[in-house]
Design a protein around this motif. Structure first.
Motif, PDB file in Angstrom:
ATOM      1  N   SER A 199      -0.140  -5.208   2.415  1.00 47.55           N
ATOM      2  CA  SER A 199       0.019  -3.801   2.068  1.00 47.55           C
ATOM      3  C   SER A 199       0.998  -3.101   2.993  1.00 47.55           C
ATOM      4  O   SER A 199       1.725  -2.215   2.576  1.00 47.55           O
ATOM      5  CB  SER A 199      -1.327  -3.087   2.135  1.00 47.55           C
ATOM      6  N   GLY A 209       4.544  -3.008   1.846  1.00 50.09           N
ATOM      7  CA  GLY A 209       4.934  -1.997   0.877  1.00 50.09           C
ATOM      8  C   GLY A 209       5.495  -0.751   1.534  1.00 50.09           C
ATOM      9  O   GLY A 209       6.256  -0.013   0.925  1.00 50.09           O
ATOM     10  N   ALA A 210       5.131  -0.542   2.818  1.00 50.44           N
ATOM     11  CA  ALA A 210       5.621   0.642   3.517  1.00 50.44           C
ATOM     12  C   ALA A 210       7.054   0.485   3.979  1.00 50.44           C
ATOM     13  O   ALA A 210       7.678   1.458   4.398  1.00 50.44           O
ATOM     14  CB  ALA A 210       4.721   0.944   4.712  1.00 50.44           C
ATOM     15  N   LEU A 264      -0.266   3.652  -0.109  1.00 50.35           N
ATOM     16  CA  LEU A 264       0.186   2.277   0.035  1.00 50.35           C
ATOM     17  C   LEU A 264      -0.891   1.373   0.593  1.00 50.35           C
ATOM     18  O   LEU A 264      -0.664   0.197   0.785  1.00 50.35           O
ATOM     19  CB  LEU A 264       1.403   2.232   0.970  1.00 50.35           C
ATOM     20  N   LYS A 304       0.323   3.523  -4.935  1.00 45.98           N
ATOM     21  CA  LYS A 304       1.551   2.747  -4.734  1.00 45.98           C
ATOM     22  C   LYS A 304       1.260   1.320  -4.291  1.00 45.98           C
ATOM     23  O   LYS A 304       2.089   0.436  -4.456  1.00 45.98           O
ATOM     24  CB  LYS A 304       2.430   3.428  -3.685  1.00 45.98           C
ATOM     25  N   SER A 305       0.083   1.110  -3.699  1.00 45.85           N
ATOM     26  CA  SER A 305      -0.184  -0.253  -3.239  1.00 45.85           C
ATOM     27  C   SER A 305      -0.319  -1.208  -4.409  1.00 45.85           C
ATOM     28  O   SER A 305      -0.191  -2.416  -4.244  1.00 45.85           O
ATOM     29  CB  SER A 305      -1.455  -0.282  -2.401  1.00 45.85           C
ATOM     30  N   GLU A 318       1.414   9.056   1.930  1.00 46.77           N
ATOM     31  CA  GLU A 318       2.072   7.824   1.519  1.00 46.77           C
ATOM     32  C   GLU A 318       1.351   6.619   2.092  1.00 46.77           C
ATOM     33  O   GLU A 318       1.180   5.601   1.428  1.00 46.77           O
ATOM     34  CB  GLU A 318       3.519   7.843   2.018  1.00 46.77           C
TER      35      GLU A 318
END
Lengths: 375, 352, 160
Positions: free
Chosen positions: A342, A345-346, A223, C100-101, A219
């Motif tokens: 970025s 986004g996590a 991301l 996903k980014s 993940e």
């Protein structure tokens, strides 16, 4: 083209509860507006709303010349201000193929590591503050004050030091610099055990951070997380090791990587990074080469038309500068690829299913700086 | 001294009136005492916090900042008392006074010295615990009447926390009550004439003391259990919407409760106004006896107060589910087992 | 140190023009082939570009240029993928299923350039207010005019 405007979170049942966190809030580190959908104490959905501190730095840079836009970047991630300036100067020097004297490279690296140290100290203090322990904040600032005093003596300003210029640094370091930096390092090493006693070994702190906010390796890669957030999930991404710049190719230091991926892992990674920064400073401080502190660049800076790219490791991750030049004295387009953008986004995958108390712990461990996201 | 006042009153009034005026004077004395102690403890907290954080704290208002609390109260009095538009006006206005009244009520049976006790009822300890548990109604009222999601969340959390921790505190108190055999405050203190319960009762009393300390810190909504008013999480929790004098009431009530808890702990575990006697060291004991009892009492109270303040500025905060888990899965079982063991030990006569 | 993926790229995509963007290898892709090429780049075992480092756009007055900066953490190489778009109909498929980014990056580009990403879960203006008109980072954008109109329409100007 149809009108596509995203909407607010919709409340779908009576048990659900929509709450706005921020933009003014003591624990979002900046003006971050989050909308949470809660089911009791559990977070079911999360949406960030940005733009409260959007100043249009990229657009502004298109109307300033190459020497001027560098100092706008200090205001992006203001806790790594020097490192942002360093990135811009490196990009411009790559574009015009300027030679930077060795002394300037080492001075820039020293200041960058001091900046990283100061930034992590502030992060540590505010992590304690967010968790409810107020006293560590003052202990962190005790050490940070000393570093800020050095900045003030060297470049005149504590936070947004405009010290880097294309070609070197603006002024030479003052004669007391070496002695004072050594004093700081020694005092900080002596005091570092207090950091462990206050927070790291505290069972309450551990129970609030261990197992909270897990980010898996896949993940984190998807991301595009960088910096301590990625390193705590097992990704090796330190730009200082992958593409060394300035004086990083002549110092040895460890890249701290853990695999747990929770808040406590990110905490430990940053603590260890502070120690590594001190090692780097100790290696460089005694051997600052003599010579020029700056190469004078004659005339107006006009890089040849084309594209240029430079990346550096700020305290929070990888900052990338994409510079598109059309041969004039003003940049045609600059894109700042900021680490916090970025890392934001996590936030959602880590907090879904957790509680609000966990959200605070996660934001503290992500170490977001909102002006860096909004630019 | 109380005899002297009694004689003066009897000289001035008829017997019933003298009694009534006496009661009113005693009540006034308690109120003044409470206010003075609250002001002192506010100043103490700020100074202790400052010294723990390597700074000086209030220094400008009065010599070494001693008048800072007065300045704060004065400012709060001058602030505009706002009532939110959609709030439930009656509940909103009553809540702070309820919380404060309840705190004042609990001072009745406390013995400051052998001759200074307002009302020595035979169920003193029970009275204190039951009256102080009414405070939770005020908190829930405040959260509900504020018409604010954050306040409601904070009040719910606070209510759950206080109700849970009262059980553990009650069981810890029961341990001592059982060992001393009396619910009245003066009875408990007299039973400590040959040593404080924390020494006489050895292990069960020590465990009960630790449980009492943790449970009462949670009852006070103080760190590390201050989730209900955590600034970082939900602004100020149940008293977000209050300003001015109403906020001062909550503030005052919190410090008063701190005192009540310290006093209760001192009475039960640390001997009340009894001086420290060590075995057969007669000379030492005689010197200890020379120090007046109310100084002993207030000295012990201030030490407990210092511990409570110390906790707040050192530890991070517990999350609500960790807080409740601590209570229901750890403190309560340990407390109950401790009670059983304590009763067995007392019955066998194995206490000192 | 960074590797250069030129050899593998020319092997797998022999038709795409190879070039340089700064010091990185760059391929130029047509708008319609973009999604298939990116899927291959993401999933092909010897390419394995699992990180979308940055997604940005440049307004070249005649056309809009969208730039994807990809990185492979396992093979340690970087690649730039370029597309050119017409200003009249700027549309692209969304890359959120692959990386996903892309979610936040595409929102920002929609806000700043007006490029619509089809299939994006939540395409909305990220920085500017939701009813803002115009796309700030385009060269044809006149900041003073748009700001004045916005303030006037919301009755926020001091001297009307």
């Amino acid at each position: 083209m149809e009108n596509i405007i995203g909407s607010q979170i919709i409340q779908s049942s009576d048990d659900e509860f929509i709450i706005n966190v921020g933009p003014q809030h003591p624990s979002t580190h900046g003006v971050l507006h989050l909308q949470l959908k809660l089911d009791g104490e559990k977070i079911v959905d999360l949406k960030p709303f940005l733009g409260y501190i959007h100043r249009g730095i990229e657009k502004m840079s298109e109307s300033l010349n190459y020497k001027q836009f560098i100092y706008l970047t200090s205001r992006m991630d203001y806790l790594s201000a020097h490192i942002n300036n360093q990135a811009c100067c490196l990009a411009i020097e790559k574009a015009i193929q300027a030679e930077v004297p060795e002394r300037a490279r080492v001075i820039r690296t020293l200041m960058a590591e001091l900046t990283r140290l100061a930034s992590h100290q502030l992060w540590w203090g505010s992590t304690g503050l967010d968790m409810g322990a107020v006293s560590p904040f003052f202990y962190a600032f005790r050490e940070r004050e000393m570093i800020l005093e050095i900045f003030e003596e060297t470049c005149g300003s504590r936070l947004t030091m405009n010290y880097c210029v294309p070609g070197g640094v603006m002024n030479d370091i003052h004669p007391d610099f070496v002695r004072k930096v050594k004093q700081i390092i020694k005092q900080f090493r002596d005091n570092l055990h207090e950091y462990d006693e206050l927070l790291t070994n505290n069972p309450i702190f551990q129970s609030r951070t261990i197992g909270v906010g897990y980010l898996s390796r896949e993940e984190a890669i998807s991301l595009a997380c960088t910096g301590p957030v990625a390193r705590a999930s097992g990704i090796s991404c330190d730009v200082r090791k992958k593409e060394p710049y300035d004086a990083y190719d002549r110092v040895t230091f460890d890249e701290i990587i853990t695999t747990e991926g929770d808040c406590f892992a990110r905490y430990k990674v940053r603590l260890e990074e502070m120690k590594q920064s001190m090692n780097i400073i100790e290696q460089l401080i005694d051997n600052i080469p003599a010579g020029e502190y700056r190469t004078k660049i004659k005339g107006i800076i006009k890089p040849p038309a084309g594209e240029y790219y430079q990346r550096v490791e700020t305290a929070r991750g990888e900052l990338g500068i994409y510079l598109v030049s059309d041969g004039t004295n003003k940049p045609y387009r600059i894109k700042f690829r900021t680490p916090n953008f970025s890392n934001l986004g996590a936030l959602k995958p880590m907090s879904l299913g957790g509680k609000i108390g966990d959200l605070v712990a996660i934001m503290a461990s992500l170490d977001l700086i909102i002006p860096d996201i909004d630019r | 001294m109380t005899h002297w006042i009694g004689e003066k009153l009897n000289a001035l009034f008829s017997p019933e009136w003298a009694a009534y005026v006496g009661y009113i004077l005693a009540g006034l004395a308690i109120i003044i005492l409470v206010v003075v102690m609250a002001v002192v403890s506010i100043y103490l907290e700020r100074k202790i916090a400052a010294f723990m954080q390597m700074r000086l704290g209030p220094m400008r208002v009065g010599k070494w900042g001693t008048l800072q609390a007065f300045a704060d109260v004065f400012k709060l009095m001058l602030k505009e008392p706002l009532t939110p538009a959609q709030a439930d006006k009656q509940l909103f206005n009553i809540a702070p006074y309820l919380v404060l009244t309840v705190s004042f009520l609990a001072f009745a049976p406390i013995a400051f010295s052998p001759s200074l006790q307002l009302w020595d009822m035979n169920i003193g300890v029970l009275y204190i615990t039951s009256v102080s548990s009414m405070g939770v109604i005020g908190i829930l009222m405040a959260g509900w009447a504020s018409n604010n999601k954050y306040s409601l969340l904070g009040a719910m959390r606070s209510g759950a926390q206080i109700v849970s921790y009262e059980l553990s505190a009650g069981i810890a108190i029961l341990t001592i009550v059982m060992m001393s055999g009396s619910l009245s405050v003066s009875g408990i203190i007299k039973s400590q004439a040959d040593g404080w319960w924390i020494f006489k009762g050895h292990i069960p009393a020590l465990i009960a003391f630790v449980i009492f300390a943790i449970a009462s810190t949670a009852e006070l909504n103080r760190a590390p259990f201050d989730l209900a008013e955590a600034e970082q999480e939900l602004t100020a929790g149940f008293h977000t919407e209050y300003s001015g004098m109403q906020f001062a009431m909550f503030f005052l009530a919190e410090y008063t409760n701190m005192f009540i808890v310290s006093m209760l702990g001192t009475t039960l575990f640390l001997g009340g106004w009894m001086p420290l006697h060590i075995g057969n060291w007669d000379a030492f004991n005689q010197i200890m006896d020379k120090i007046p009892p109310f100084l002993w009492f207030f000295g012990k109270v201030f030490i407990s107060l210092f511990m409570i303040i110390w906790f707040r500025w050192t530890f991070p905060r517990l999350r609500i589910d960790q807080l409740l888990k601590l209570e229901w899965k750890y403190l309560l079982p340990i407390g109950m087992v401790n009670l059983v063991i304590g009763s067995i030990i007392t019955w066998l006569g194995w206490i000192f | 140190m960074q590797q250069q993926p030129e050899a593998i790229i020319t092997q797998i995509f022999p038709d795409l023009p190879l070039g340089r963007w700064a010091q990185l290898v760059a391929i130029t892709v047509k708008q319609d082939d973009l999604y298939t090429v990116c899927t291959q780049l993401r999933q092909h075992p010897s390419l394995d570009f699992d990180m979308l480092v940055c997604l940005t756009a440049v307004d070249r007055t005649t056309h809009l240029e969208v730039i994807y900066h990809l990185r492979s953490t396992s093979r340690n190489h970087d690649l730039i993928v370029k597309t050119e778009l017409n200003e009249a109909q700027p549309e692209l498929p969304s890359m959120v299923p692959l990386w996903k980014s892309a979610e936040l990056f595409e929102m920002e580009i929609y806000d700043m350039f007006g490029i619509v990403f089809k299939g994006h879960p939540d395409l909305r203006r990220l920085f500017m207010p939701e009813d803002w008109e115009g796309y700030p980072l385009r060269k044809s954008y006149n900041a003073n005019e748009v700001a004045d109109n916005y303030l006037k329409s919301h009755q926020l100007l001091i001297n009307q």
